[in-house]
Design an enzyme around this catalytic site. Structure first.
Site, PDB file in Angstrom:
ATOM      1  CG  PHE B 123      15.829  21.026  32.185  1.00 17.52           C
ATOM      2  CD1 PHE B 123      17.026  20.406  32.746  1.00 17.52           C
ATOM      3  CD2 PHE B 123      14.912  20.018  31.757  1.00 17.52           C
ATOM      4  CE1 PHE B 123      17.275  19.235  32.651  1.00 17.52           C
ATOM      5  CE2 PHE B 123      15.237  18.822  31.863  1.00 17.52           C
ATOM      6  CZ  PHE B 123      16.016  18.231  32.281  1.00 17.52           C
ATOM      7  CD  GLN B 237       8.876  16.832  24.814  1.00 16.95           C
ATOM      8  OE1 GLN B 237       8.967  16.199  25.950  1.00 16.95           O
ATOM      9  NE2 GLN B 237       8.810  18.064  24.707  1.00 16.95           N
ATOM     10  CG  HIS B 239      14.490  14.072  25.327  1.00 12.73           C
ATOM     11  ND1 HIS B 239      15.883  13.968  25.132  1.00 12.73           N
ATOM     12  CD2 HIS B 239      14.116  14.178  26.471  1.00 12.73           C
ATOM     13  CE1 HIS B 239      16.250  14.744  26.192  1.00 12.73           C
ATOM     14  NE2 HIS B 239      15.259  14.711  27.056  1.00 12.73           N
ATOM     15  CG  LEU B 253      15.835  10.554  28.597  1.00  7.34           C
ATOM     16  CD1 LEU B 253      15.505  11.120  27.575  1.00  7.34           C
ATOM     17  CD2 LEU B 253      15.006  10.855  29.889  1.00  7.34           C
ATOM     18  CD  GLU B 256      15.711  19.545  28.100  1.00  9.03           C
ATOM     19  OE1 GLU B 256      14.997  18.655  27.886  1.00  9.03           O
ATOM     20  OE2 GLU B 256      15.782  20.908  28.231  1.00  9.03           O
ATOM     21  NE  ARG B 287      12.942  17.869  27.129  1.00  8.83           N
ATOM     22  CZ  ARG B 287      12.386  17.098  28.120  1.00  8.83           C
ATOM     23  NH1 ARG B 287      11.239  16.503  27.877  1.00  8.83           N
ATOM     24  NH2 ARG B 287      13.160  16.865  29.177  1.00  8.83           N
ATOM     25  CG  HIS B 352      11.031  12.022  26.407  1.00 12.36           C
ATOM     26  ND1 HIS B 352      11.605  10.971  26.891  1.00 12.36           N
ATOM     27  CD2 HIS B 352      10.897  13.128  27.257  1.00 12.36           C
ATOM     28  CE1 HIS B 352      11.689  11.534  28.302  1.00 12.36           C
ATOM     29  NE2 HIS B 352      11.501  12.606  28.456  1.00 12.36           N
ATOM     30  NE  ARG B 387       6.912  16.265  29.200  1.00 11.40           N
ATOM     31  CZ  ARG B 387       8.020  15.883  29.760  1.00 11.40           C
ATOM     32  NH1 ARG B 387       8.569  16.864  30.679  1.00 11.40           N
ATOM     33  NH2 ARG B 387       8.800  14.870  29.513  1.00 11.40           N
TER      34      ARG B 387
END
Lengths: 262, 594
Positions: B123, B237, B239, B253, B256, B287, B352, B387
């Site tokens: 990730f 955040q 995304h 979404l 990821e 991100r 996000h 994050r």
């Protein structure tokens, strides 16, 4: 010529347990629109108090279950263009199987009371487990369930015969199958499956599998194997030879074990 | 309108929120034999946790044996740009593996490695393959497991209940919460010896967001109204990959995991632009970096047809994509008429996650109000300025459990039921039904839309003094509309009425986001100020802390971040993460032996 925004009429059930009827609403159509978008449009422009239950709007949470033209569906996953293209008017109604609270919202709390009766996963040894993908493929299929309860809605045992007191419904057959097929589970729920859960009431019409938005093969992969396990346990051929035939057994079990779920 | 009589209930521990953090807290508190109530705004198992896709980050080292808690610590601090609460990061990275095994013990079924262990996927900005996952539906696995665990315990769950006000006793300790049942409007007072807020984030203040309707930050707003401190509110955040087309699905979404499984990003000129913005981490950069890169490409006229970038996973083959990303395959096919195994698809940044929130003690989740705790997205500190993917689901487990234990302890030590002033309850009871008495008032759905439009336009990925000043002006102009939000129709299951309380939460939080973004005059993580493009060392040593005082409104101050002990600080003087260095060392060693 000025480009007019396309509008369509959507019929939505309005009312509560005492009375109600469908109401037509005019909705502005946008590309890729789903029925839940239309309901939101109606809320914002025509009826702020139109009751609908929804959360994620991405088909992950299973909150916006309802019936569109009589078929149990997720409002967030049903595109309206398919109906517009065929010229079929859209009628949105609440799930029939559950008591109506208001408009499109039903009381599904029975499902949570049923869930509480099922013995939880009991590990045979403490994690971390050694398990292979092929061991878990099938139970992962069952664990895709989003608990939208559309399978409960379509199941004729619950929908038409109102036998909630003897049959827990397809959702919980899937739950039981998932637990029973877990390679590390040490608990035995077969007796529970035939008695309290009432698996004998399912007569394999596959309706639940047809409406599952996650494509879980509820009948084929969960219910039938569970029935086989129960049959192996309760009606093995040796016992049959000695006069305890399956049909007699079923009748006996069904009359004796009409225990209330609720 | 007929007034319903008040129902009063008594619990040792009341938990508001039934997502991962709330349910894990419930398990912990129930295991200590506390009498526990969970208040949920929606049905059990539907909370926003269910939408999490990618996985749970924990240094299990099942695939990469050099992974370790300190490597995970390093990655998290670096991605958070060092304004994280390092103690929370240390606790998290040490405890996350145990929390994953615990889930397995409770029936969770993770994807497996060849040798039968829990599979871990790569990730963004993680040094190693670290995310335990189940296809692209890990959040569902987590919440379902916790849901059935809670159902097996003696915990009372109140579904579809809105919480509108917290109460303290004469000594300022938590005393309870006012709530109402959404299905019939029944007002409820929960008297509580301790209370945990686990209500998630507030992405719903933006128009384009991956968040469900519930993410209106009720717990954080309740805490602010009570006088609790919040921090890092400017850190929102984005995304990098939400759906952008068709309009109805904008913001949903795209995990990821698509990039984790090898997905590549292209601009309209068929260029893999991430090679330019982050040559090392490329598509798997953090991100904040990937979102900004897509934003810049679109601004420079190199966007996809609907203002995003192209994401391409076709090279992994149809079978693999359908097995590892079944939800994504289905989502694009059903909602966008795109088969991602045959076509590339458009993605763009979507709001996000909110890194900021209630300021808490690392070990317990305790706030500055005695008896009040917070855990999960509504609390701040673990993630700093940005994050890492996979650290949210782990956050819920690690800190949900700790808050549950601490709240149960606190309740045990409190012999008597806290006092609760009757006039406070009466006032709240009148306040909640007041919208039904307003004639020719404002429409709460429209007020929320206006708020979303102004936050999206002026407090988005790119910010400046000018945009934020405009935001604050428009925000102040909106206040009058907020005061006059009206409801009509019956009280039972009335979305228009319910939305009024969501909007009230969002309004106070939006003000604190704007105020925080104005205060932090630098660019760090998710906060990108075009008028202050540099990351400044001085501001890396502070959190911006806000509180609401009666009569004075919202105030903000820079609060120093305690220095890390030498044992942790030294990690960051090395050239790379500890596990990466150990792996290199081992390779050198092996090369020498050969």
């Amino acid at each position: 010529m000025t480009a007019l925004k396309e509008t369509t009429t959507i019929y939505v059930y309005r009312g509560d347990a005492s009375s109600g009827q469908e109401q037509p609403y005019s909705v502005e159509v946008s590309p890729g629109m789903v029925v839940l978008d239309a309901i939101h449009y109606i809320q914002a422009h025509h009826a702020r108090d139109l009751a609908v239950r929804w959360n994620c709007k991405a088909a992950h949470c299973g909150s916006c279950s309802a019936e569109i033209n009589g078929r149990p569906k997720l409002l967030c996953k049903t595109r309206i263009d398919q109906y517009l293209a065929s010229g079929v008017p859209i009628h949105v109604r609440p799930m029939k199987t559950f008591p109506l609270i208001r408009d499109l919202v039903t009381d599904v709390s029975w499902n949570y009371r049923v869930a509480k009766k099922i013995a939880p996963f009991e590990p045979a040894e403490p994690a971390p487990f050694t398990l292979f993908q092929r061991d878990v493929d099938r139970i992962q299929e069952f664990r895709r369930c989003i608990e939208c309860f559309l399978c409960q809605d379509i199941c004729h045992v619950l929908r038409d015969h109102h036998d909630q007191n003897v049959y827990m419904g397809p959702r919980f057959m899937t739950k039981l199958a998932e637990l029973e097929m877990h390679p590390m589970d040490a608990s035995d729920r077969i007796a529970f499956t035939t008695q309290q859960a009432g698996i004998g009431w399912c007569n394999v019409t596959h309706c639940c599998s047809d409406v599952c938005p996650e494509g879980i093969q509820i009948t084929g992969n969960a219910i039938i194997p569970l029935k086989e396990r129960a049959a192996d346990r309760n009606w093995d051929p040796l016992r049959r030879l000695f006069g305890h035939g399956p049909s007699a057994h079923v009748a006996e079990h069904k009359s004796k074990d009409r225990q209330k779920i609720d | 309108m007929a007034t319903l009589s008040l129902e009063t209930l008594h619990y040792d521990v009341v938990i508001i929120g039934a997502g991962g953090a709330g349910l894990r807290a419930a398990v912990a508190a129930a295991e200590q034999r506390s009498k526990v109530a969970v208040l949920s705004k929606s049905l059990l198992g539907k909370a926003h946790t269910v939408m999490a896709e990618g996985g749970i980050a924990a240094a299990l080292g099942n695939l990469d044996p050099y992974d370790s808690w300190d490597t995970h610590f390093y990655d998290t601090m670096v991605s958070g740009h060092f304004i994280n609460n390092y103690q929370m990061v240390e606790i998290y990275t040490k405890e996350a593996p145990a929390r994953i095994f615990e889930l397995e013990n409770w029936g969770a079924v993770f994807d497996r490695t060849e040798d039968g262990k829990i599979l871990q996927r790569p990730f963004g900005a993680h040094s190693f393959r670290r995310l335990a996952h189940v296809g692209d539906r890990t959040g569902k696995e987590l919440i379902r497991t916790l849901q059935y665990k809670v159902l097996s315990l003696d915990v009372d769950i109140f579904q579809e209940v809105t919480s509108t006000r917290l109460f303290v006793d004469d000594e300022g300790r938590i005393a309870g919460v006012f709530a109402y049942r959404r299905d019939d409007g029944q007002p409820l007072v929960f008297r509580a010896k301790s209370l945990i807020l686990a209500t998630g984030g507030w992405g719903r203040m933006y128009r384009v967001t991956s968040n469900s309707w519930e993410s209106t930050g009720d717990g954080c707003a309740l805490a602010l109204w009570l006088g609790a401190e919040v921090q890092d509110m400017e850190m929102i955040q984005f995304h990098p990959t939400g759906m952008v087309w068709p309009p109805g699905v904008r913001g949903i979404l795209v995990t990821e995991g698509v990039r984790g499984e090898g997905g590549l990003l292209f601009n309209s000129e068929n260029e893999r632009f991430m090679l330019r913005y982050d040559p090392v981490r490329q598509e798997l950069s953090s991100r904040d970096v990937v979102s900004r890169s897509i934003f810049k490409e679109v601004a420079l006229g190199r966007g996809s047809p609907h203002g995003g970038a192209w994401l391409d996973i076709r090279h992994r083959g149809a079978q693999y994509v359908k097995q590892k990303l079944p939800g994504m395959y289905d989502q694009f096919l059903k909602l966008a008429d795109v088969d991602i195994t045959r076509e590339r698809f458009e993605v763009g940044p979507t709001v996000h996650y909110t890194m900021g929130g209630i300021r808490v003690q690392a070990a317990t989740g305790a706030t500055n109000i005695e008896g009040l705790y917070a855990a999960g997205e509504t609390a701040a500190g673990l993630h700093g300025a940005n994050r890492l993917g996979g650290n949210s689901l782990g956050d819920l487990l690690v800190f949900g459990r700790r808050a549950g234990m601490a709240a149960a302890e606190y309740a045990k030590a409190r012999a008597k039921w806290p006092q609760l002033a009757k006039n406070q309850i009466e006032a709240e009871r009148k306040r909640i039904v007041q919208p039904f008495t307003i004639e020719s008032g404002t429409n709460p759905f429209m007020v929320q839309e206006t708020l979303q439009a102004l936050m999206t336009a002026h407090v988005g990925i790119m910010r400046s003094k000018q945009s934020l000043t405009t935001a604050m002006e428009q925000f102040q102009a909106l206040r009058a509309d907020v005061e006059r939000m009206a409801a009509s129709g019956p009280i039972h299951f009335n979305p228009g009425w319910n939305t009024i309380f969501d909007v009230q939460s969002l309004i106070i939080l939006a003000e604190s986001v704007i105020q925080g973004a104005i205060a932090r005059e630098e660019s760090r993580g998710a906060q990108w100020r075009v008028d202050f493009p540099e990351e400044l060392a001085d501001l890396g040593r502070v959190n911006f802390v806000q509180r609401l005082s009666p009569g004075k409104g919202l105030s903000i101050e820079a609060r120093p971040i305690p220095a890390m002990p030498e044992s942790l600080a030294r990690l960051f003087r090395a050239s790379a993460a500890p596990g990466v260095l150990r792996a290199r060392e081992e390779q050198r060693h092996l090369a020498k032996e050969e």
